[in-house]
Motif scaffolding. Sequence first.
Motif, short mmCIF file in Angstrom:
data_model
loop_
_atom_site.label_atom_id
_atom_site.label_comp_id
_atom_site.label_asym_id
_atom_site.label_seq_id
_atom_site.Cartn_x
_atom_site.Cartn_y
_atom_site.Cartn_z
N GLU A 1 10.49 1.29 6.93
CA GLU A 1 11.54 1.84 6.07
C GLU A 1 11.22 1.63 4.60
O GLU A 1 11.43 2.50 3.77
CB GLU A 1 12.89 1.18 6.40
CG GLU A 1 13.60 1.76 7.61
CD GLU A 1 14.17 3.14 7.34
OE1 GLU A 1 14.22 3.55 6.15
OE2 GLU A 1 14.57 3.81 8.31
N GLN A 2 10.68 0.42 4.28
CA GLN A 2 10.35 0.14 2.88
C GLN A 2 9.01 0.76 2.50
O GLN A 2 8.86 1.38 1.47
CB GLN A 2 10.27 -1.38 2.64
CG GLN A 2 11.56 -1.98 2.13
CD GLN A 2 12.59 -2.02 3.24
OE1 GLN A 2 12.32 -2.49 4.35
NE2 GLN A 2 13.78 -1.50 2.96
N ARG A 3 8.04 0.57 3.37
CA ARG A 3 6.67 0.93 2.99
C ARG A 3 6.46 2.44 2.87
O ARG A 3 5.53 2.88 2.21
CB ARG A 3 5.68 0.34 4.01
CG ARG A 3 5.79 -1.18 4.07
CD ARG A 3 4.48 -1.84 4.24
NE ARG A 3 3.65 -1.72 3.04
CZ ARG A 3 2.45 -2.27 2.93
NH1 ARG A 3 1.93 -2.93 3.93
NH2 ARG A 3 1.76 -2.13 1.83
N ILE A 4 7.33 3.23 3.50
CA ILE A 4 7.12 4.67 3.48
C ILE A 4 7.18 5.24 2.07
O ILE A 4 6.52 6.23 1.76
CB ILE A 4 8.14 5.38 4.42
CG1 ILE A 4 7.70 6.83 4.62
CG2 ILE A 4 9.55 5.30 3.85
CD1 ILE A 4 8.36 7.51 5.77
N SER A 5 7.92 4.58 1.19
CA SER A 5 8.03 5.14 -0.16
C SER A 5 6.93 4.62 -1.09
O SER A 5 6.97 4.88 -2.29
CB SER A 5 9.41 4.82 -0.74
OG SER A 5 9.62 3.44 -0.65
N GLN A 6 5.95 3.91 -0.53
CA GLN A 6 4.87 3.40 -1.39
C GLN A 6 3.73 4.40 -1.51
O GLN A 6 3.61 5.34 -0.71
CB GLN A 6 4.34 2.08 -0.81
CG GLN A 6 5.36 0.96 -0.93
CD GLN A 6 4.83 -0.35 -0.39
OE1 GLN A 6 4.01 -0.37 0.51
NE2 GLN A 6 5.33 -1.45 -0.92
N TYR A 7 2.88 4.15 -2.49
CA TYR A 7 1.71 5.00 -2.71
C TYR A 7 0.52 4.44 -1.93
O TYR A 7 0.48 3.24 -1.63
CB TYR A 7 1.37 5.05 -4.20
CG TYR A 7 2.34 5.89 -4.98
CD1 TYR A 7 2.11 7.25 -5.16
CD2 TYR A 7 3.50 5.32 -5.51
CE1 TYR A 7 3.02 8.03 -5.86
CE2 TYR A 7 4.41 6.09 -6.20
CZ TYR A 7 4.16 7.45 -6.37
OH TYR A 7 5.06 8.22 -7.05
N PRO A 8 -0.47 5.29 -1.63
CA PRO A 8 -1.62 4.82 -0.84
C PRO A 8 -2.28 3.56 -1.40
O PRO A 8 -2.73 2.72 -0.62
CB PRO A 8 -2.58 6.02 -0.87
CG PRO A 8 -1.70 7.21 -0.99
CD PRO A 8 -0.53 6.75 -1.83
N HIS A 9 -2.36 3.41 -2.73
CA HIS A 9 -3.09 2.24 -3.25
C HIS A 9 -2.38 0.93 -2.96
O HIS A 9 -2.95 -0.14 -3.13
CB HIS A 9 -3.32 2.40 -4.76
CG HIS A 9 -2.10 2.23 -5.59
ND1 HIS A 9 -1.38 3.31 -6.06
CD2 HIS A 9 -1.45 1.12 -6.03
CE1 HIS A 9 -0.33 2.85 -6.74
NE2 HIS A 9 -0.36 1.55 -6.74
N GLU A 10 -1.12 1.02 -2.52
CA GLU A 10 -0.39 -0.21 -2.20
C GLU A 10 -0.69 -0.71 -0.78
O GLU A 10 -0.18 -1.74 -0.36
CB GLU A 10 1.12 0.01 -2.39
CG GLU A 10 1.47 0.28 -3.86
CD GLU A 10 2.93 0.64 -4.06
OE1 GLU A 10 3.75 -0.27 -4.13
OE2 GLU A 10 3.23 1.85 -4.14
N PHE A 11 -1.50 0.09 -0.05
CA PHE A 11 -1.87 -0.32 1.31
C PHE A 11 -3.31 -0.81 1.32
O PHE A 11 -4.15 -0.36 0.53
CB PHE A 11 -1.77 0.88 2.27
CG PHE A 11 -0.36 1.35 2.50
CD1 PHE A 11 0.30 0.99 3.66
CD2 PHE A 11 0.30 2.15 1.58
CE1 PHE A 11 1.60 1.42 3.90
CE2 PHE A 11 1.59 2.58 1.80
CZ PHE A 11 2.25 2.21 2.96
N SER A 12 -3.62 -1.74 2.22
CA SER A 12 -5.01 -2.17 2.38
C SER A 12 -5.79 -1.10 3.15
O SER A 12 -5.20 -0.16 3.67
CB SER A 12 -5.06 -3.49 3.14
OG SER A 12 -4.65 -3.26 4.47
N GLY A 13 -7.12 -1.27 3.22
CA GLY A 13 -7.96 -0.26 3.87
C GLY A 13 -7.55 0.01 5.31
O GLY A 13 -7.42 1.16 5.73
N GLY A 14 -7.30 -1.06 6.05
CA GLY A 14 -6.93 -0.90 7.45
C GLY A 14 -5.58 -0.22 7.59
O GLY A 14 -5.38 0.67 8.43
#
Lengths: 304, 565
Positions: free
Chosen positions: B144-157
Motif C-alpha cells: 500500500e505504501q510502496r506502490i507510490s514510490q519511484y523505482p530508485h527507491e527500490f533495491s535491485g532485487g
Amino acid sequence: MDTLKQFLASDFFYSFRRTPVAVVSFCIAVILILSAVLAPVIAPYNPFDPATLNLMNGFSKPMEPNAFTGETFLLGTDDQGRDVFSTILYGMRVSLFVGFAAVLLALVLGVTLGLTAAMAGGRTDAIIMRIADIQLSFPAILIAMLIFGIAKGITPPDMRNQMAIWVLILSIGLSDWVQFARVVRGAAMVERQKEYVEAAQLIGRGPFTVAFKHILPNVVASVLVIATISLALAIIAEATLSFLGVGAPPTQPSLGTLIRIGQGFLFSGEWWILFFPATTLLLLALSVNLLGDWLRNTLNPNMD
Amino acid sequence: MAMLDIKDLTIEYPDRHGVFQATKNVNLTVNRGEILGIVGESGAGKSTIGNAVMGLLQSPGRIGQGEVYLDETRLDTLPFEDMRKLRGKKIAMIFQDPMTSLNPLETVESQLVETIELHLKLGSAGARARAVSLLDQVGIPDPEQRISQYPHEFSGGMRQRVVIALALAAEPDVIIADEPTTALDVSIQAQILDLIRDLCREKNVGMILVTHDMGVISQTADRVAVMYRGKLVEIGDTKQITQNPQHEYTKALISAVPPSNMRIDRFQHVGFGKEGGGLKEFDLNNHWLGQGRSDEKGDAAILQIKDLNKVFKSTSGFLGSKGVETHAVRDVSFEVSTGQTFGIVGESGSGKSTIARLITGIHKPTSGQVVFEGLDLLARPKSRQDLLTKRQIQMIFQDPYSSLNPRMRVENIVAEPIIVNNLAGSRAEAISIARDLLQLVELDDTAGRRFPHAFSGGQRQRISIARALASRPRFLICDEPTSALDVSIQAQILNLLKDLQARLNLTLLFISHDLPVMRQMCDQIAVMRYGEIVETGDAEGIFVAPQHSYTQDLISLMPKFERLG
C-alpha cells in the motif's frame, strides 16, 4: 594493391558507396580542389600578370563577346578586365591553402595540448582547459582578428603583403585548436581507462610513448572528423576575414577578397563578379561540411 | 496441442555479405504452467527466439521461415497493430536489467495502473487495487505504501519483483524472461528464481526462460532446450539434460561448469567448438621463453605484502576543493609461495582489484610494503636488473575487449614487451618469438598478422596471456580473467593457465568473485570485505570449514551446480 583491395571491401567504403550525399560532395570537393591545384594549367589567363590584362575587356558579361575586343569570357570579367573564371581558380588556391594550413596548425596544437591535458590531469589539465574555455567564450572570428591585428602590428610594413597569408593561417589556426583539444582530451580520457593502456605501462612503456603510440592511434577517427568540419569552417573564416578587408591582400586575392571586390558591383548590374566566387565558396564549404557529417556518422556513431 | 508452438523457426539477419541465420529450423513448445529453459552461449540465438515471439526483432532481422502459434493465433504473420495489442496482454516479457526496464520518472503505481487499464477494463480504483495485490503477490512488503514510490527507491532485487509484477499485470498466457537474474547478486538471484517458479505454477502461465547459466536452469526449468550456433541441439527434461546429456555439445557445456562441491584437476571434454588446438610441443629449455629462468621450487615466498593501505582521495575543481577519502585497502598482509596459486575472493568494491594494481605499481600505496623476490617494489629501482625483476610481474585483465590495442597487429602487441625491454637481439627476432608464444597459447599461425577485432573473447584472452608471457614473467596476476567469457571458453582458459603454470613454474595471483572457479584454481585463498582480509587459508579448508561468518555466508549462497562423480 592488397591495401586497396582491403579498402574497397571495407565497411567504410561500403557506407560511402551507399550514401549518395557523400559521393556527390566528395566528387565536388575533389573537382574543386584539383582545379585549384591545377589552376596554372587550367586557367585560360593569368589574372595577376598585368601584361595580359586589357582594360578594354572590363565588365564583359559571361559567355558574351566583349563589345570592344570581341573576346568571350566563360564567367565574364571584372572592372580591370580580369577573367573571373581564372581569378576564382587562383583565389581558391589561396583559400584552400590557408584552410589546410590553418587546420594543420590547429590540429597539431590541439591534439598535443588535448593529449597532454588528458594524460597529465590535475593542474596541467585544468590550466589548458581553462584557457580553451576562455577562448571559446569569444567568437572565433574576433580571436582571429585580434591575432591578425597583433601580428600585423609587429611585422615590418614592407613585409606585410607577403606575410599576410601566413598571418592569416596563424590567426585562424590559433582560434581553432580548442575544438581539437576538447575532442582529443575527451576521447583520450576514455581510452586511458582501458586495460591495454595499463598493460603498456606494465611492460615498461613511458607516459610519452603510451600517449602517442597507444592512445593517439585510437582517437584518430574523431580527429579526422573534427579536421574535416574544421576545414570548412577555416575556409569560411578566411573568406570572412578577407571580406572584411583584414585577410588576403588584393595582390593575392582569395575567394573572400573576390567577394568583397564583387559586392561593389552587385547593384550596378555586374552580378557575375560577385555571384561566381560566392557560389564557388558555397559549394566548397558545403561539400566539405557534408563530407564531414558523413564521416562523423560513419566513424563515430556515438558522437552527438 | 501446446499453448505456444514454435515450428521450424529460422530467423535471418541480411547484411551486405549475405544472410546470417540467427536461428535455424528451431522447433519448441511451451505448455501452460511450464517453464522451458533455453540455454546456450553468447551468439547461440537464444534471445532472438524470445524477440521473434514478441514480434520485436531488431531491424534488419526477419523471420525467414517457420510459424509461431499462440493457441490458435498465428503470431508471425500478425499485422503490427494486432501484435501490439497482444503484447503485455497475452505475452509479457521480463528483461535482464531492472535498472533500465522501469521508467525512472514515473511511480510504480502509474506504471502498473497504465498497463492494467490498457489491457483489462477495470476502472481506476479496480486497477489500483489489482496493482497493490500484484505487488503483494511478488513479495513486496507493505505494498500500500510502496506502490507510490519511484523505482530508485527500490533495491535491485525489489525492482526485479516490480518488473515481474508488471509482466503479470494483464494475466498473460506466456512470459518470456531474458536472463532475469543475471544482473542481480547471487543471494537475490535465488529468491527471484523461487518467485518465478511459484508464480508460473500458481497462475498456470507458460514461461520461456533464456539464460547462459546452467545453475539457473537446473534450479528453475521443467524442460531445457540447448542451443548452439542457432541450432537446437537437444531438448528434454531438466533432470535428463543435466544428469545424462546426449549431445556432445551439451556434454561439453555441462563438463565446463566449475563444480561447486569439489576440486577437479582439469576440465574434461572441452573439445566441442574448441578455439585452440592443444598446447604445442615446445622445447622450453632451448627456447627463449625457458632461458633466464630459475627452476627453484619450494615454499619460499616469492611475494610478501605487509600492512598495505590505500586511501583514495577524490579532489575536484581548479583549486582542489576538499574531497572525500575512501579507504580501499586496509592493513592487508599476505605471502605467496613460489609456484602456487593464491586467490583473492570478494564482492565488487571489496578492494581486490586495487591490491593487484598496488602490486603492479599502477597505484601507489598510502603505506605498507610490497616485496617481490627480496626486492622492495615501492623503492625507486636502482638498476636495470631491478627494473627487469619488476617486469616479471605481469597481469591478465578482465575485459578482453579493452585489454588489446585495437590499432596494433597481434604479433606487434605480443612482441612489444620483448622490444621495450631489449629481451631479444633484433626486432625480427622479437616478432618470431611472439609468433612462438601465440602458438604456445594455441592460436594458429596466421593469428599474428591480424588485428584484435578478428578474434573472439576467448582468443583475445589467449593473446593477452601471450603478451604477459613475453615479459618472461614469474608472477601472473589474473584479475577476473574469465568473468567476461562463456563457460566453455572459461574452462579452456582455466586449463591453459593451469598448463602454463605447471610448465613454466609460474606463481599466480587469482582474483575473482566466482567461488566455484576459485575452488578449481587456488591453493590458498584470502577472503576480502570492505578492503580488509577477513580470512586467509588453505583453499579446501575455506570451502569445507569456513571460519569467519562472512565466508560462511558467501559459501552458502554460491550457485550450486554439483557434480556427482
